[in-house]
Motif scaffolding. Structure first.
Motif, PDB file in Angstrom:
ATOM      1  N   HIS A  71      14.639  13.606  10.374  1.00 18.13           N
ATOM      2  CA  HIS A  71      14.354  12.546   9.351  1.00 18.13           C
ATOM      3  C   HIS A  71      13.189  12.928   8.588  1.00 18.13           C
ATOM      4  CE1 HIS A  71      13.695   8.616   7.475  1.00 18.13           C
ATOM      5  NE2 HIS A  71      14.848   8.378   7.748  1.00 18.13           N
ATOM      6  N   TRP A  72      13.229  12.790   7.339  1.00 19.14           N
ATOM      7  CA  TRP A  72      12.189  12.921   6.314  1.00 19.14           C
ATOM      8  C   TRP A  72      10.825  11.894   6.498  1.00 19.14           C
ATOM      9  CZ3 TRP A  72       9.738  10.870   2.264  1.00 19.14           C
ATOM     10  CH2 TRP A  72       8.908  11.471   1.185  1.00 19.14           C
ATOM     11  N   TYR A  73       9.731  11.969   6.626  1.00 14.82           N
ATOM     12  CA  TYR A  73       8.426  10.969   6.574  1.00 14.82           C
ATOM     13  C   TYR A  73       7.485  11.553   5.870  1.00 14.82           C
ATOM     14  CZ  TYR A  73      10.758   9.164  11.152  1.00 14.82           C
ATOM     15  OH  TYR A  73      11.917   8.601  11.907  1.00 14.82           O
ATOM     16  N   ARG A  74       6.898  10.584   5.019  1.00 16.64           N
ATOM     17  CA  ARG A  74       5.634  10.944   4.573  1.00 16.64           C
ATOM     18  C   ARG A  74       4.615  10.146   5.152  1.00 16.64           C
ATOM     19  NH1 ARG A  74       3.841  13.086   0.079  1.00 16.64           N
ATOM     20  NH2 ARG A  74       2.064  12.074  -1.226  1.00 16.64           N
ATOM     21  N   PRO A  92       0.862  -1.296  -0.004  1.00 14.88           N
ATOM     22  CA  PRO A  92       0.164  -0.039  -0.024  1.00 14.88           C
ATOM     23  C   PRO A  92       0.747   1.368   0.139  1.00 14.88           C
ATOM     24  CG  PRO A  92      -0.848  -1.631   1.372  1.00 14.88           C
ATOM     25  CD  PRO A  92       0.506  -2.085   1.101  1.00 14.88           C
ATOM     26  N   SER A  93       1.974   1.488   0.897  1.00 10.05           N
ATOM     27  CA  SER A  93       2.687   2.422   0.811  1.00 10.05           C
ATOM     28  C   SER A  93       3.491   3.016  -0.251  1.00 10.05           C
ATOM     29  CB  SER A  93       3.818   2.434   1.940  1.00 10.05           C
ATOM     30  OG  SER A  93       3.144   2.108   3.021  1.00 10.05           O
ATOM     31  N   PRO A  94       4.195   2.153  -0.978  1.00 10.43           N
ATOM     32  CA  PRO A  94       4.900   2.611  -2.385  1.00 10.43           C
ATOM     33  C   PRO A  94       4.077   2.313  -3.827  1.00 10.43           C
ATOM     34  CG  PRO A  94       5.527   0.411  -1.819  1.00 10.43           C
ATOM     35  CD  PRO A  94       4.553   0.760  -0.755  1.00 10.43           C
ATOM     36  N   ALA A  96      12.485   5.013  10.376  1.00 13.50           N
ATOM     37  CA  ALA A  96      13.680   5.265   9.824  1.00 13.50           C
ATOM     38  C   ALA A  96      14.612   4.193   9.166  1.00 13.50           C
ATOM     39  CB  ALA A  96      14.548   5.810  11.004  1.00 13.50           C
ATOM     40  N   GLN A  97      14.087   2.934   9.411  1.00 13.88           N
ATOM     41  CA  GLN A  97      14.697   1.840   8.551  1.00 13.88           C
ATOM     42  C   GLN A  97      14.106   1.437   7.444  1.00 13.88           C
ATOM     43  OE1 GLN A  97      14.050   1.651  12.200  1.00 13.88           O
ATOM     44  NE2 GLN A  97      16.056   2.440  12.417  1.00 13.88           N
ATOM     45  N   GLY A  98      13.054   2.070   7.231  1.00 16.26           N
ATOM     46  CA  GLY A  98      12.262   1.715   5.989  1.00 16.26           C
ATOM     47  C   GLY A  98      11.073   0.962   5.814  1.00 16.26           C
TER      48      GLY A  98
END
Length: 316
Positions: free
Chosen positions: A208-211, A117-119, A183-185
């Motif tokens: 850290h960049w988050y979406r 779902p995320s990518p 942060a670990q993806g």
């Protein structure tokens, strides 16, 4: 001389047993399950409890205890492992003692379905398939069109957490799900009650960049989505603000406007080996929000944003 004391003791026991018997826990149910969290809810058909304690063992077999406010009827348990069986015990507390107890077994979801779902699915729902779905599935798209999510905004940012808020200008949702990658993806999914309009996301990394993607769910299906990009604060400014800036702001600026809004005593309502529940009052005025600052076991400064209407917080 022996008879009256026995009767007195009996009457004392009856007085203490009566109110305890009136506080009864209803069934413990699962309202939402993700690979990393479980949301539980319950009812109190009779009486009321001072507080609750949710007990379980983590993936390493270590006992965990999560304190819950006595007015709550649901709790989200984060930090779980995918595809794992957990047994949760909810204890109802009165006068510092456990007076009722209910349990439930839950198996967390697998993490593989959560990854696409995320990518992949999100860009598709934004671009073309939303238009295709309206023509191919008009029956399913009509009702969800009434439930619309407003803009997803950031109300507070710290090095380790983000507080988000949103609106629902039209019909309500059954529940929400906030998805993001840590942060670990690794994909994370946080279930949220349908009546909520804000959420605090802990455990983030500084600078850290988050979406974040907020989904509105109706009938178990995602019907709308809003997203936002956030960069968490740096950790160094937080270290300076803890010892130096706070006394300065209390000395001079607080005498002007903040004098109308006054904080009462900060008290401890519950303590476990892994968490503390604090509560406070606001005898005069009101605050826009609160921030709880402390240093963790490693000496790193932590800042926990809290809604201005709250009067208690659990520090896990």
């Amino acid at each position: 001389t022996e008879a009256p004391p026995a009767e007195d003791h009996k009457s004392e026991h009856l007085q203490t047993e009566a109110p305890l018997a009136q506080a009864v826990l209803g069934e413990l149910r699962v309202s939402s399950v993700t690979p990393n969290s479980v949301q539980l809810q319950w009812s109190v058909p009779e009486g009321s409890f001072d507080s609750f304690t949710l007990q379980y063992r983590d993936a390493q077999g270590q006992p965990q205890a999560l304190p819950v406010d006595g007015g709550s009827r649901s709790v989200t348990v984060p930090g779980l492992s995918p595809s794992r069986r957990y047994r949760f015990h909810l204890n109802g507390m009165c006068g510092g003692k456990r007076t009722d107890h209910i349990s439930i077994d839950v198996i967390t979801a697998t993490d593989k379905p959560e990854e696409p779902p995320s990518p992949s699915e999100e860009p598709k729902t934004e671009a073309l398939p939303t238009e295709d779905n309206q023509t191919e599935h008009p029956q399913t798209e009509v009702p969800p069109a009434r439930a619309v999510l407003g803009e997803l905004r950031v109300s507070s940012v710290t090095p380790n957490s983000v507080q988000l808020q949103w609106s629902v200008p039209e019909a309500p949702f059954d529940s929400f799900t906030l998805q993001y990658r840590d942060a670990q993806g690794q994909p994370q999914a946080l279930p949220i009650d349908g009546g909520s309009r804000s959420v605090m996301v802990p455990g983030l990394s500084p600078s850290h960049w988050y979406r974040f993607h907020l989904y509105g769910l109706r009938g178990g299906k995602r019907t709308d989505r809003v997203s936002t990009n956030i960069v968490t604060a740096a950790s160094k400014p937080e270290e300076l603000s803890l010892p130096s800036e706070e006394p300065k702001t209390e000395a001079t600026p607080s005498d002007a406007l903040p004098a109308r809004a006054v904080l009462g005593e900060l008290k401890v309502s519950s303590v476990t080996p892994n968490s503390v529940q604090l509560q406070w009052s606001v005898p005069e005025g009101s605050f826009d929000s609160f921030t709880l600052q402390y240093q963790d076991a490693l000496g790193q400064p932590q800042a926990l944003p809290i809604d201005g209407r709250s009067r208690s917080v659990t520090v896990p």
